[in-house]
Scaffold this active site. Structure first.
Site, short mmCIF file in Angstrom:
data_model
loop_
_atom_site.label_atom_id
_atom_site.label_comp_id
_atom_site.label_asym_id
_atom_site.label_seq_id
_atom_site.Cartn_x
_atom_site.Cartn_y
_atom_site.Cartn_z
N HIS A 1 6.79 27.20 85.11
CA HIS A 1 6.77 28.78 85.26
C HIS A 1 8.09 29.31 85.31
O HIS A 1 9.07 28.53 85.80
CB HIS A 1 6.39 29.13 86.61
CG HIS A 1 5.76 30.76 87.06
ND1 HIS A 1 6.86 31.57 87.43
CD2 HIS A 1 4.71 31.45 86.66
CE1 HIS A 1 6.24 32.87 87.42
NE2 HIS A 1 4.93 32.70 87.06
N ASP B 1 -1.93 30.54 85.64
CA ASP B 1 -2.57 30.64 84.54
C ASP B 1 -3.45 30.02 83.83
O ASP B 1 -4.64 30.02 83.23
CB ASP B 1 -1.62 31.25 83.32
CG ASP B 1 -0.57 32.31 83.95
OD1 ASP B 1 -1.26 33.35 84.25
OD2 ASP B 1 0.58 32.10 83.85
#
Length: 431
Positions: free
Chosen positions: A308, A366
């Site tokens: 991330h 995600d």
């Protein structure tokens, strides 16, 4: 504004400027450059605003190094485990966890505002049948200002309150209608007997021809996805909402602007990109090949859904959502879905691979949200609309906070101009 805690000295040639410094509750100190141009005649240059605080806020804090996400001081893992989405909505909007009575009243208010104006159905039918659900949502949410005139006066606190409740309540209905329209099925009205997440699933997957009963495991997973995406500090879409709001735009226009920004694949489309990557891999047998490509610096392939930009350790949201992903896959199975088989194998392989462990490239939120939504039966085109639905409360909370700041002003970033200097116009016959 926070109290000044120090001074930074900036030397410009033979001129020295004192810039005030502020210390936040948590996080790095901030240098105030508000008067830099007035005092020094220069601007700062910060593409992407990655080193610039655009506002002061009391809503959400992220510590990427520690893998920490706090809403009003409460860790996201505690909220996801012990709370539920509408309680988190209340927390983000009002700053404190509600009492039992306050929560009951808030839930009742949201539940009773889930229907949209009946004339808006005709607005949906103006779109092509193959319109992307995000295109539909941008248009419909923006058009809400044409239907709800009694909540567009941003100077009236009561109207701001009504607009906030309407957006949180109606966004699931709008998202579900965008989905139903895209697949050619009739719109399903909301049911006041269902909770927020169950109502959304019911509007998406039920049909008039037969009854549909929402599985509580799926409803809980859906609620967690909503909760984990509720707010994420000053990201691109939130900053877009704040910038639009700074001009005095009505709340529906501001949220429509946020949805449009979220639509970008670099922001809200990450879980969709993850599923598309799984499709590209194609089979479990090819996972080693793609892991090798991900490790090759000269190969443009990137492993989507891992690591991330903000979290340099683990994504705290992913840890929570992994549990829901495991529960959903156990309930629905993966035998008949090749993508989910690839996802499970890829997850286990990457978690045990020394390269990914060393680089701290762990599955992020995600990755798991994409798996869950795929297992539930949502097409990838609905992943970002669900993200927009979830993030609406964050946008609204940031919008309300900005409007409550007596010192807020219209946003006006500066630029480093590299174009032509002044030159005279030449008539077309002489060029």
């Amino acid at each position: 504004m926070a109290e000044q805690t120090g001074t930074a000295k900036l030397t410009l040639g033979d001129k020295e400027i004192d810039l005030p410094m502020y210390s936040p509750t948590v996080g790095p100190d901030v240098i105030d450059i508000t008067k830099l141009y007035a005092q020094g005649g220069v601007f700062t240059y910060d593409p992407g605003f990655t080193s610039t605080a655009s506002c002061d806020s009391t809503i959400t804090f992220i510590d990427g190094a520690k893998g920490e996400l706090l809403h009003r001081g409460y860790p996201i893992d505690q909220l996801a485990e012990k709370s539920h989405y509408l309680e988190v909505c209340y927390l983000l909007l009002y700053g404190e966890l509600p009492t039992a009575t306050a929560l009951e009243d808030f839930e009742a208010t949201i539940t009773r505002h889930t229907m949209i104006h009946e004339q808006m159905h005709m607005f949906f039918r103006g779109f092509r049948r193959d319109a992307h659900p995000m295109a539909t949502m941008v248009g419909v949410v923006g058009a809400m200002s044409a239907f709800y005139h009694d909540s567009t006066d941003i100077s009236d606190p009561r109207q701001r309150e009504i607009a906030s409740h309407r957006l949180i309540a109606k966004m699931p209905t709008i998202a579900a209608m965008a989905y139903k329209y895209s697949i050619g099925q009739p719109f399903i009205y909301p049911k006041n007997s269902l909770d927020y997440a169950s109502n959304f699933l019911h509007m998406c997957f039920s049909v008039p021809a037969e009854d549909y009963v929402v599985n509580p495991i799926l409803a809980r997973a859906m609620d967690r996805i909503f909760t984990l995406h509720a707010d994420h500090e000053q990201n691109a879409s939130t900053s877009t909402v704040r910038l639009a709001s700074s001009s005095g735009a009505n709340p529906f226009a501001c949220i429509a602007a946020g949805i449009a920004c979220l639509w970008g694949p670099a922001h809200g489309g990450a879980n969709q990109a993850c599923l598309e990557m799984l499709k590209e891999i194609g089979s479990v047998d090819r996972i080693p090949e793609y892991l090798a490509r991900a490790k090759d610096k000269n190969d443009p392939f990137r492993l989507m859904g891992f690591g991330h930009r903000v979290y340099k350790n683990t994504d705290p949201r992913a840890t929570v959502l992994k549990q829901s992903a495991d529960e959903v896959l156990e309930l629905l199975g993966v035998e008949d879905n090749p993508l989910l088989q690839i996802a499970k194998e890829l997850e286990q392989t990457a978690l045990n691979d020394p390269y990914f462990i060393e680089k701290k490239l762990f599955p992020n939120v995600d990755f798991y949200s994409g798996i869950i939504l795929e297992a539930m039966g949502f097409p990838t085109s609905m992943f970002t609309p669900i993200f927009a639905l979830s993030r609406t409360v964050g946008w609204i909370s940031q919008w309300k906070e900005q409007l409550s700041d007596p010192g807020h002003k219209i946003g006006r970033p500066r630029q480093l101009y590299m174009g032509e200097k002044t030159r005279d116009y030449v008539d077309v016959e002489n060029r």
